[in-house]
Design an enzyme around this catalytic site. Structure first.
Site, PDB file in Angstrom:
ATOM      1  N   GLY A 157     -12.366  -3.084   2.086  1.00  0.00           N
ATOM      2  CA  GLY A 157     -14.209  -3.931   1.631  1.00  0.00           C
ATOM      3  C   GLY A 157     -14.974  -3.240   0.938  1.00  0.00           C
ATOM      4  O   GLY A 157     -15.364  -2.921   2.295  1.00  0.00           O
TER       5      GLY A 157
ATOM      6  N   GLU B  66       0.347  -1.083   0.221  1.00  0.00           N
ATOM      7  CA  GLU B  66      -0.375  -0.026  -0.025  1.00  0.00           C
ATOM      8  C   GLU B  66       0.786   1.377  -0.376  1.00  0.00           C
ATOM      9  O   GLU B  66      -0.038   2.236  -0.820  1.00  0.00           O
ATOM     10  CB  GLU B  66      -1.260  -0.102   1.434  1.00  0.00           C
ATOM     11  CG  GLU B  66      -2.216  -0.979   1.211  1.00  0.00           C
ATOM     12  CD  GLU B  66      -2.455  -1.290   2.322  1.00  0.00           C
ATOM     13  OE1 GLU B  66      -3.905  -1.265   2.356  1.00  0.00           O
ATOM     14  OE2 GLU B  66      -2.188  -1.217   3.276  1.00  0.00           O
TER      15      GLU B  66
ATOM     16  N   ASP C  12     -12.480  -5.601  -2.996  1.00  0.00           N
ATOM     17  CA  ASP C  12     -13.249  -6.203  -3.209  1.00  0.00           C
ATOM     18  C   ASP C  12     -14.625  -6.264  -2.021  1.00  0.00           C
ATOM     19  O   ASP C  12     -14.519  -5.410  -1.676  1.00  0.00           O
ATOM     20  CB  ASP C  12     -12.354  -7.426  -2.073  1.00  0.00           C
ATOM     21  CG  ASP C  12     -11.537  -6.746  -0.584  1.00  0.00           C
ATOM     22  OD1 ASP C  12     -11.724  -6.435   0.231  1.00  0.00           O
ATOM     23  OD2 ASP C  12     -13.453  -7.405   0.430  1.00  0.00           O
TER      24      ASP C  12
ATOM     25  N   MET D 182      -9.890  -2.667   9.161  1.00  0.00           N
ATOM     26  CA  MET D 182      -8.835  -3.102   9.876  1.00  0.00           C
ATOM     27  C   MET D 182      -8.114  -2.222  11.069  1.00  0.00           C
ATOM     28  O   MET D 182      -7.249  -2.791  11.944  1.00  0.00           O
ATOM     29  CB  MET D 182      -8.461  -4.296   9.436  1.00  0.00           C
ATOM     30  CG  MET D 182      -8.532  -5.533   9.041  1.00  0.00           C
ATOM     31  SD  MET D 182      -8.481  -7.132   8.716  1.00  0.00           S
ATOM     32  CE  MET D 182      -7.329  -7.318  10.440  1.00  0.00           C
ATOM     33  N   GLU D 183      -8.399  -0.798  10.419  1.00  0.00           N
ATOM     34  CA  GLU D 183      -7.079   0.141  11.210  1.00  0.00           C
ATOM     35  C   GLU D 183      -7.819   1.365  11.467  1.00  0.00           C
ATOM     36  O   GLU D 183      -7.037   1.553  12.376  1.00  0.00           O
ATOM     37  CB  GLU D 183      -5.690  -0.284  10.178  1.00  0.00           C
ATOM     38  CG  GLU D 183      -5.102  -1.222  10.141  1.00  0.00           C
ATOM     39  CD  GLU D 183      -4.687  -1.907   8.986  1.00  0.00           C
ATOM     40  OE1 GLU D 183      -6.013  -1.114   8.359  1.00  0.00           O
ATOM     41  OE2 GLU D 183      -4.621  -3.002   8.815  1.00  0.00           O
TER      42      GLU D 183
HETATM   43  N1  ADE Z   1      -9.847  -4.763   3.947  1.00  0.00           N
HETATM   44  C1  ADE Z   1      -9.764  -5.035   2.362  1.00  0.00           C
HETATM   45  N2  ADE Z   1     -10.496  -5.459   2.591  1.00  0.00           N
HETATM   46  C2  ADE Z   1     -11.071  -6.230   3.391  1.00  0.00           C
HETATM   47  C3  ADE Z   1     -12.357  -7.313   4.093  1.00  0.00           C
HETATM   48  N3  ADE Z   1     -12.580  -7.800   2.981  1.00  0.00           N
HETATM   49  N4  ADE Z   1     -12.485  -7.166   4.771  1.00  0.00           N
HETATM   50  C4  ADE Z   1     -11.451  -6.148   6.262  1.00  0.00           C
HETATM   51  N5  ADE Z   1     -10.627  -5.694   5.743  1.00  0.00           N
HETATM   52  C5  ADE Z   1     -10.025  -5.583   4.727  1.00  0.00           C
END
Ligand code: ADE
Length: 245
Positions: free
Chosen positions: A78, A12, A210, A186-187
């Site tokens: 996501g 990243e 995604d 996640m951060e």
């Molecule tokens: N970062 C990118 N895609 C993610 C997902 N599906 N869940 C959590 N963090 C992500």
């Protein structure tokens, strides 16, 4: 003005590292902090590793050890809202820790952070606007469109938790708990909490990699390699000088 730049994965930030005028590098607790200038702005760049604890400790080091005045987190997420497609960019105007819940005590609301008395962290309006302008400017000139209409920039709620979301049922339960949710990662909300407590402005910008479903794990690595790393670099390059004005 000294800018802190964080990405959760090496991919990243690797193009930002390549384009960074590095003066020195400092190793702290397993992370490499690159000190120097990016896009003409005094900056500290670091790869935090995944998850809220890693991101929070990295943000704390940026503030305590390097005295940054502002932190920008860049990376992928996501999609949670139906409207979002791969390649869209989300600029957070508020962040929630979706796995934080002490409501069973009866003392706090779901998602509320005890003692802070809030369940989400608001991002400064000016920073959100600058993030949106930089992302739009970048996409107009450089987007590698995956969808017919081309990528868009969204502003809204990002939720963070220590889970990679790859199940429709889990995503559905997050959506019903947080109705205005745009995307999951996640951060971001961990960085937001640290910055809120230190009273440091922050911005979280995420490219959708995604759809947080069964194909999420496959999509997201390919996407980072091929597209998101360019977005992170390109958007940051436009954004950094504006933040420093
Ligand atoms: N970062 C990118 N895609 C993610 C997902 N599906 N869940 C959590 N963090 C992500």
């Amino acid at each position: 003005m000294k800018l802190g730049i964080i990405g959760a994965m090496p991919q990243e930030i690797d193009l930002i590292v390549d384009d960074f005028e590095r003066e020195s590098i400092q190793e702290i607790a397993g992370r490499s902090y690159h000190l120097g200038r990016f896009a003409g702005v005094d900056s500290v760049l670091v790869f935090s590793r995944w998850g809220k604890v890693a991101a929070a400790s990295t943000a704390t080091a940026l503030i305590e050890r390097f005295n940054v005045d502002c932190i920008v987190f860049t990376g992928v997420a996501g999609a949670a809202a139906e409207a979002l497609n791969l390649g869209d960019v989300v600029v957070a105007d508020r962040l929630i820790q979706h796995d934080f819940d002490v409501s069973p005590t009866g003392m706090f609301a779901k998602f509320e952070i005890p003692l802070l008395g809030i369940s989400h962290f608001e991002v400064d309006d000016r920073l959100v606007e600058l993030g949106k302008i930089a992302a739009e400017d970048y996409l107009i000139n450089h987007s590698q469109s995956l969808e017919q209409e081309g990528p868009k920039v969204y502003i809204g709620t990002i939720a963070s938790g220590d889970q990679f979301i790859a199940h429709p049922e889990k995503l559905e339960s997050l959506r019903s708990a947080i109705p205005d949710l745009l995307c999951v990662e996640m951060e971001g909300a961990a960085v937001a909490q640290v910055c809120h407590e230190y009273k440091i402005p922050y911005l979280v910008i995420r490219t959708i990699s995604d759809k947080a479903d069964h194909s999420a794990a496959v999509d997201f690595i390919t996407f980072i390699q091929e597209i998101a790393r360019h977005y992170s670099h390109g958007i940051l390059k436009l954004l950094a000088p504006k933040l420093a004005e």
